[in-house]
Design a protein around this motif. Structure first.
Motif, mmCIF file in Angstrom:
data_model
loop_
_atom_site.group_PDB
_atom_site.id
_atom_site.type_symbol
_atom_site.label_atom_id
_atom_site.label_comp_id
_atom_site.label_asym_id
_atom_site.label_seq_id
_atom_site.Cartn_x
_atom_site.Cartn_y
_atom_site.Cartn_z
ATOM 1 N N ARG A 57 -9.712 -7.099 10.544
ATOM 2 C CA ARG A 57 -9.105 -6.150 9.616
ATOM 3 C C ARG A 57 -9.949 -6.010 8.352
ATOM 4 O O ARG A 57 -10.600 -6.966 7.910
ATOM 5 C CB ARG A 57 -7.693 -6.593 9.235
ATOM 6 C CG ARG A 57 -7.650 -7.813 8.322
ATOM 7 C CD ARG A 57 -6.242 -8.340 8.135
ATOM 8 N NE ARG A 57 -6.194 -9.409 7.152
ATOM 9 C CZ ARG A 57 -5.171 -10.243 6.994
ATOM 10 N NH1 ARG A 57 -4.096 -10.130 7.776
ATOM 11 N NH2 ARG A 57 -5.195 -11.182 6.062
ATOM 12 N N THR A 100 -2.875 5.152 10.966
ATOM 13 C CA THR A 100 -1.893 4.509 10.088
ATOM 14 C C THR A 100 -1.341 3.244 10.737
ATOM 15 O O THR A 100 -0.946 2.306 10.042
ATOM 16 C CB THR A 100 -0.749 5.488 9.778
ATOM 17 O OG1 THR A 100 -1.310 6.690 9.238
ATOM 18 C CG2 THR A 100 0.233 4.901 8.781
ATOM 19 N N PRO A 131 0.800 -1.227 0.000
ATOM 20 C CA PRO A 131 0.000 0.000 0.000
ATOM 21 C C PRO A 131 0.830 1.273 0.000
ATOM 22 O O PRO A 131 0.301 2.346 -0.283
ATOM 23 C CB PRO A 131 -0.829 -0.120 1.285
ATOM 24 C CG PRO A 131 -0.050 -1.037 2.166
ATOM 25 C CD PRO A 131 0.612 -2.010 1.230
ATOM 26 N N GLU A 162 -4.064 -3.960 0.608
ATOM 27 C CA GLU A 162 -3.968 -3.247 1.889
ATOM 28 C C GLU A 162 -4.750 -3.969 2.975
ATOM 29 O O GLU A 162 -5.793 -4.583 2.702
ATOM 30 C CB GLU A 162 -4.517 -1.825 1.763
ATOM 31 C CG GLU A 162 -4.350 -0.995 3.033
ATOM 32 C CD GLU A 162 -4.873 0.424 2.899
ATOM 33 O OE1 GLU A 162 -4.190 1.338 3.396
ATOM 34 O OE2 GLU A 162 -5.941 0.628 2.306
ATOM 35 N N ASN A 163 -4.233 -3.897 4.190
ATOM 36 C CA ASN A 163 -4.983 -4.257 5.395
ATOM 37 C C ASN A 163 -5.170 -3.007 6.237
ATOM 38 O O ASN A 163 -4.318 -2.116 6.241
ATOM 39 C CB ASN A 163 -4.224 -5.294 6.239
ATOM 40 C CG ASN A 163 -4.172 -6.653 5.583
ATOM 41 O OD1 ASN A 163 -5.123 -7.096 4.961
ATOM 42 N ND2 ASN A 163 -3.036 -7.323 5.717
ATOM 43 N N SER A 164 -6.277 -2.955 6.952
ATOM 44 C CA SER A 164 -6.486 -1.891 7.930
ATOM 45 C C SER A 164 -7.076 -2.553 9.173
ATOM 46 O O SER A 164 -8.268 -2.850 9.230
ATOM 47 C CB SER A 164 -7.428 -0.814 7.390
ATOM 48 O OG SER A 164 -7.552 0.238 8.332
ATOM 49 N N ASN A 189 -2.452 -0.083 9.419
ATOM 50 C CA ASN A 189 -2.002 -0.640 8.147
ATOM 51 C C ASN A 189 -0.868 -1.648 8.306
ATOM 52 O O ASN A 189 -0.446 -2.269 7.331
ATOM 53 C CB ASN A 189 -1.551 0.479 7.205
ATOM 54 C CG ASN A 189 -2.685 1.390 6.790
ATOM 55 O OD1 ASN A 189 -2.543 2.596 6.783
ATOM 56 N ND2 ASN A 189 -3.830 0.826 6.456
ATOM 57 N N TYR A 224 -14.692 1.687 3.023
ATOM 58 C CA TYR A 224 -13.617 1.309 2.098
ATOM 59 C C TYR A 224 -14.152 0.889 0.727
ATOM 60 O O TYR A 224 -13.392 0.425 -0.123
ATOM 61 C CB TYR A 224 -12.777 0.185 2.704
ATOM 62 C CG TYR A 224 -11.986 0.650 3.914
ATOM 63 C CD1 TYR A 224 -10.670 1.068 3.794
ATOM 64 C CD2 TYR A 224 -12.583 0.709 5.178
ATOM 65 C CE1 TYR A 224 -9.958 1.521 4.888
ATOM 66 C CE2 TYR A 224 -11.877 1.157 6.279
ATOM 67 C CZ TYR A 224 -10.570 1.567 6.133
ATOM 68 O OH TYR A 224 -9.864 2.024 7.237
#
Length: 319
Positions: free
Chosen positions: A248, A162, A34, A279-281, A165, A205
């Motif tokens: 996540r 952040t 990402p 991406e992971n969140s 992530n 998202y």
């Protein structure tokens, strides 16, 4: 991965970018980092995302900073040097500065030197009494603070969630690294997104206007433009899902058909339905994040959330 000797090598501006793309697309479960979202177009799209009705994190965190700014100021020591990791835009920092008239120095840290210089210049104009000491560095790696910060008490600022992530073990290592950079007894103010209703998370998202989809797809555009790739953008689609077990959000680019993509002299085969994980969140409860911070050598001083407990701002102290 197979090598296609007939396809000419692209003119590569960033060989590290190419190496990372090759490595990620060569995995059994394909990935792209990402960190490559944020070229000029990607940064502009992200700014649009932060204003979307579905995307609650930015406005909710700003609301907490506005409401709790005086309390945050009371927690910070007088004449502190405030270090912002991955500073980017100074919008959130400005919400705090009005409560911190005696700040000794502000140290924004970012890899984008030109953007960092522009932000620092504007900040100096708007706050002429504030010493702004910009540092060009990757905040995920060790770096030295300016000598001009001297013996001032140090505090870190890491807004925007952040930290989510990073894989939890990576987040723990990152927070420990921040502690090493800031030193003993330092404070750290950071934003952490919280676990909530699955539908609300996924909508944040995968917005109705398709801006997040364009943001995700821009990564393929960037590969085409900078690395000589031939991704057919119409042959991929955006997907965002909340992985409940891992806690996540995952963003993927899904291949609509069996296809082969070429990048430079390499070719990468995709099956219909195969994804590139971009991406992971991670989303935390207050308890799980405080436990992670403790493992990284930080004690929780205080935590604030909004009224709906969508987002949290933590103040930590280095052990």
């Amino acid at each position: 991965m197979t090598v296609n000797p007939t396809f000419p090598e692209a003119i590569v501006a960033d060989p590290v970018f190419l190496a990372d793309v090759r490595a990620g697309l060569s995995k059994p479960n394909k990935t792209l980092s990402p960190k490559y979202f944020y070229d000029a177009a990607g940064s502009e799209l992200f700014e649009q995302i932060t204003a979307l009705p579905e995307y609650y994190p930015t406005r909710t965190e700003i609301g907490i900073l506005d409401e709790r700014g005086p309390e945050i100021a009371n927690v910070l020591p007088k004449q502190a040097a405030l270090v912002e990791f991955g500073s980017g835009s100074t919008a959130k920092l400005r919400r705090l500065l009005r409560h911190l008239p005696d700040l000794a120095a502000y140290v924004p840290v970012d890899v984008s030197g030109e953007f960092l210089a522009d932000q620092a210049k504007t900040l100096r104009q708007d706050f002429p009494d504030l010493a702004v000491e910009a540092v060009i560095a990757d905040f995920t790696k060790p770096f030295s603070l300016p000598e001009t910060t001297g013996m001032a008490p140090r505090a870190g600022f890491f807004p925007g969630s952040t930290v989510g992530n990073f894989e939890p073990a990576e987040a723990e290592a990152l927070l420990d690294s921040f502690g090493e950079i800031l030193g003993p007894d330092a404070l750290l103010i950071l934003g952490v997104d919280l676990v909530k209703d699955k539908d609300r998370l996924e909508a944040a998202y995968d917005d109705a206007a398709g801006v997040t989809a364009a943001f995700n797809m821009n990564l393929l555009k960037r590969i085409n433009h900078e690395l000589g790739g031939d991704f057919d953008l119409d042959a991929f689609e955006h997907r965002a899902v909340f992985n409940t077990q891992a806690s996540r959000i995952e963003m993927h680019l899904v291949s609509r058909k069996d296809q082969t993509v070429r990048i430079g002299g390499d070719s990468f085969a995709f099956r219909q339905g195969e994804t590139i994980h971009t991406e992971n969140s991670y989303k935390y409860t207050l308890e799980t994040f405080c436990a992670l911070a403790a493992r990284a050598g930080w004690q929780t001083v205080t935590v604030w959330t909004d009224a709906d407990a969508l987002f949290s701002v933590h103040v930590l102290r280095r052990d």
